[in-house]
Design a protein around this motif. Structure first.
Motif, PDB file in Angstrom:
ATOM      1  N   UNK A 115     -13.631  21.908  -7.253  1.00  9.31           N
ATOM      2  CA  UNK A 115     -14.234  22.877  -8.164  1.00  9.31           C
ATOM      3  C   UNK A 115     -13.489  22.791  -9.494  1.00  9.31           C
ATOM      4  N   UNK A 116     -14.074  23.325 -10.575  1.00 10.27           N
ATOM      5  CA  UNK A 116     -13.370  23.280 -11.860  1.00 10.27           C
ATOM      6  C   UNK A 116     -11.970  23.901 -11.810  1.00 10.27           C
ATOM      7  N   UNK A 117     -11.763  24.909 -10.979  1.00 16.26           N
ATOM      8  CA  UNK A 117     -10.463  25.566 -10.887  1.00 16.26           C
ATOM      9  C   UNK A 117      -9.504  24.945  -9.896  1.00 16.26           C
ATOM     10  N   UNK A 118      -9.909  23.820  -9.265  1.00 15.66           N
ATOM     11  CA  UNK A 118      -9.037  23.216  -8.253  1.00 15.66           C
ATOM     12  C   UNK A 118      -8.772  21.735  -8.496  1.00 15.66           C
ATOM     13  N   UNK A 119      -8.946  21.264  -9.711  1.00 14.26           N
ATOM     14  CA  UNK A 119      -8.822  19.839 -10.006  1.00 14.26           C
ATOM     15  C   UNK A 119      -7.436  19.314  -9.648  1.00 14.26           C
ATOM     16  N   UNK A 120      -6.384  19.920 -10.157  1.00 15.37           N
ATOM     17  CA  UNK A 120      -5.021  19.437  -9.893  1.00 15.37           C
ATOM     18  C   UNK A 120      -4.684  19.551  -8.410  1.00 15.37           C
ATOM     19  N   UNK A 121      -5.013  20.664  -7.810  1.00 19.81           N
ATOM     20  CA  UNK A 121      -4.719  20.845  -6.384  1.00 19.81           C
ATOM     21  C   UNK A 121      -5.464  19.817  -5.540  1.00 19.81           C
ATOM     22  N   UNK A 122      -6.754  19.588  -5.816  1.00 18.98           N
ATOM     23  CA  UNK A 122      -7.567  18.701  -4.976  1.00 18.98           C
ATOM     24  C   UNK A 122      -7.320  17.218  -5.254  1.00 18.98           C
ATOM     25  N   UNK A 123      -6.940  16.872  -6.482  1.00 21.36           N
ATOM     26  CA  UNK A 123      -6.708  15.462  -6.801  1.00 21.36           C
ATOM     27  C   UNK A 123      -5.264  15.032  -6.578  1.00 21.36           C
ATOM     28  N   UNK A 124      -4.325  15.941  -6.683  1.00 17.10           N
ATOM     29  CA  UNK A 124      -2.909  15.565  -6.640  1.00 17.10           C
ATOM     30  C   UNK A 124      -2.139  16.263  -5.527  1.00 17.10           C
ATOM     31  N   UNK A 125      -2.090  17.592  -5.569  1.00 22.95           N
ATOM     32  CA  UNK A 125      -1.224  18.347  -4.662  1.00 22.95           C
ATOM     33  C   UNK A 125      -1.640  18.220  -3.196  1.00 22.95           C
ATOM     34  N   UNK A 126      -2.862  18.570  -2.882  1.00 27.70           N
ATOM     35  CA  UNK A 126      -3.305  18.579  -1.488  1.00 27.70           C
ATOM     36  C   UNK A 126      -3.285  17.184  -0.857  1.00 27.70           C
ATOM     37  N   UNK A 127      -3.784  16.138  -1.538  1.00 32.73           N
ATOM     38  CA  UNK A 127      -3.696  14.814  -0.904  1.00 32.73           C
ATOM     39  C   UNK A 127      -2.255  14.412  -0.578  1.00 32.73           C
ATOM     40  N   UNK A 128      -1.328  14.717  -1.455  1.00 31.70           N
ATOM     41  CA  UNK A 128       0.081  14.384  -1.191  1.00 31.70           C
ATOM     42  C   UNK A 128       0.600  15.175   0.011  1.00 31.70           C
ATOM     43  N   UNK A 129       0.241  16.447   0.099  1.00 28.06           N
ATOM     44  CA  UNK A 129       0.679  17.279   1.221  1.00 28.06           C
ATOM     45  C   UNK A 129       0.055  16.812   2.537  1.00 28.06           C
ATOM     46  N   UNK A 130      -1.239  16.517   2.523  1.00 28.74           N
ATOM     47  CA  UNK A 130      -1.918  16.068   3.737  1.00 28.74           C
ATOM     48  C   UNK A 130      -1.355  14.726   4.207  1.00 28.74           C
ATOM     49  N   UNK A 131      -1.100  13.826   3.258  1.00 30.89           N
ATOM     50  CA  UNK A 131      -0.542  12.514   3.613  1.00 30.89           C
ATOM     51  C   UNK A 131       0.860  12.673   4.182  1.00 30.89           C
ATOM     52  N   UNK A 132       1.706  13.462   3.527  1.00 26.07           N
ATOM     53  CA  UNK A 132       3.075  13.678   4.012  1.00 26.07           C
ATOM     54  C   UNK A 132       3.071  14.291   5.415  1.00 26.07           C
ATOM     55  N   UNK A 133       2.046  15.084   5.709  1.00 24.05           N
ATOM     56  CA  UNK A 133       1.935  15.715   7.026  1.00 24.05           C
ATOM     57  C   UNK A 133       1.375  14.757   8.081  1.00 24.05           C
ATOM     58  N   UNK A 134       0.876  13.592   7.645  1.00 30.34           N
ATOM     59  CA  UNK A 134       0.398  12.587   8.586  1.00 30.34           C
ATOM     60  C   UNK A 134      -1.076  12.676   8.960  1.00 30.34           C
ATOM     61  N   UNK A 135      -1.881  13.374   8.168  1.00 26.22           N
ATOM     62  CA  UNK A 135      -3.319  13.457   8.447  1.00 26.22           C
ATOM     63  C   UNK A 135      -3.961  12.131   8.044  1.00 26.22           C
ATOM     64  N   UNK A 136      -4.631  11.501   9.007  1.00 32.06           N
ATOM     65  CA  UNK A 136      -5.076  10.120   8.835  1.00 32.06           C
ATOM     66  C   UNK A 136      -6.175   9.924   7.789  1.00 32.06           C
ATOM     67  N   UNK A 137      -7.104  10.868   7.671  1.00 30.31           N
ATOM     68  CA  UNK A 137      -8.232  10.700   6.747  1.00 30.31           C
ATOM     69  C   UNK A 137      -8.358  11.908   5.827  1.00 30.31           C
ATOM     70  N   UNK A 138      -8.621  11.622   4.537  1.00 29.65           N
ATOM     71  CA  UNK A 138      -8.839  12.658   3.533  1.00 29.65           C
ATOM     72  C   UNK A 138     -10.024  12.237   2.668  1.00 29.65           C
ATOM     73  N   UNK A 139     -10.971  13.154   2.478  1.00 28.77           N
ATOM     74  CA  UNK A 139     -12.092  12.912   1.570  1.00 28.77           C
ATOM     75  C   UNK A 139     -12.099  14.012   0.513  1.00 28.77           C
ATOM     76  N   UNK A 140     -12.437  13.608  -0.717  1.00 28.42           N
ATOM     77  CA  UNK A 140     -12.602  14.575  -1.815  1.00 28.42           C
ATOM     78  C   UNK A 140     -14.000  14.378  -2.384  1.00 28.42           C
TER      79      UNK A 140
END
Length: 191
Positions: A115-140
């Motif tokens: 969403x317009x208010x979640x660009x940084x979180x959805x493009x940068x923060x959350x993918x890094x957190x999900x990857x560090x946690x070991x979640x195998x697949x991420x879609x945006x």
């Protein structure tokens, strides 16, 4: 000036998992916890919710009995400091009892609808957190700034060596995948 509700006043070390779990359910619906701090997320637009719900329905149909699919549920990435996200769509182990906290080891896929208010979180923060946690697949899922009815799905898979996401494809007409489930969906049908 309006005072903050008592539950938003954080202890010095941030909110703990036990304190979060003691919050009223209605308070938890629009917040995420990042390093113990409360992050209030605005209510998404109807189109955002429609896309998430329709994709969740497609995933659920494709998943069979092995996986469960939910939207906007708590995902505990870390206990200390508390890191609790609420992905738009989650595909996870169907054998997980309802009273067990959803954690990365239970999850096969996380989807965020940007969403317009979640660009940084959805493009940068959350993918890094999900990857560090070991979640195998991420879609945006993103929509074009000039035309929010034109969708692009960025798919990522976890590189086990670097524990970072690498591109698994970019879809602009339809999603056709065989992992973590076999799925073919026209993006237009999500609108």
């Amino acid at each position: 000036m309006t005072a903050l509700p008592d539950w938003m006043v954080l202890p010095p070390g941030g909110l703990s998992a036990a304190e979060y779990e003691a919050l009223p359910e209605e308070a938890c619906r629009r917040i995420e916890i990042v390093d113990g701090a409360i992050v209030v997320t605005p209510a998404p637009r109807r189109l955002h919710q429609t896309i998430a719900r329709r994709l969740a329905n497609e995933l659920e149909h494709a998943a069979g009995p092995e996986f469960a699919v939910d939207t906007d549920i708590d995902l505990r990435l870390r206990d200390v400091p508390l890191l609790n996200r609420r992905p738009d769509v989650v595909l996870y182990d169907a054998t997980l009892p309802d009273d067990v906290v959803l954690r990365p080891q239970h999850v096969a896929l996380v989807v965020e609808v940007m969403s317009p208010g979640s660009v940084t979180a959805d493009q940068t923060d959350k993918p890094a957190e999900y990857a560090a946690a070991g979640i195998e697949h991420f879609w945006r899922i993103e929509s074009e700034p000039q035309d929010d009815r034109k969708l692009t799905v960025f798919r990522y898979r976890l590189d086990p060596t670097t524990r970072a996401y690498v591109s698994a494809g970019v879809d602009t007409a339809d999603i056709a995948v065989s992992t973590p489930v076999t799925l073919k969906v026209e993006l237009e049908s999500l609108l």
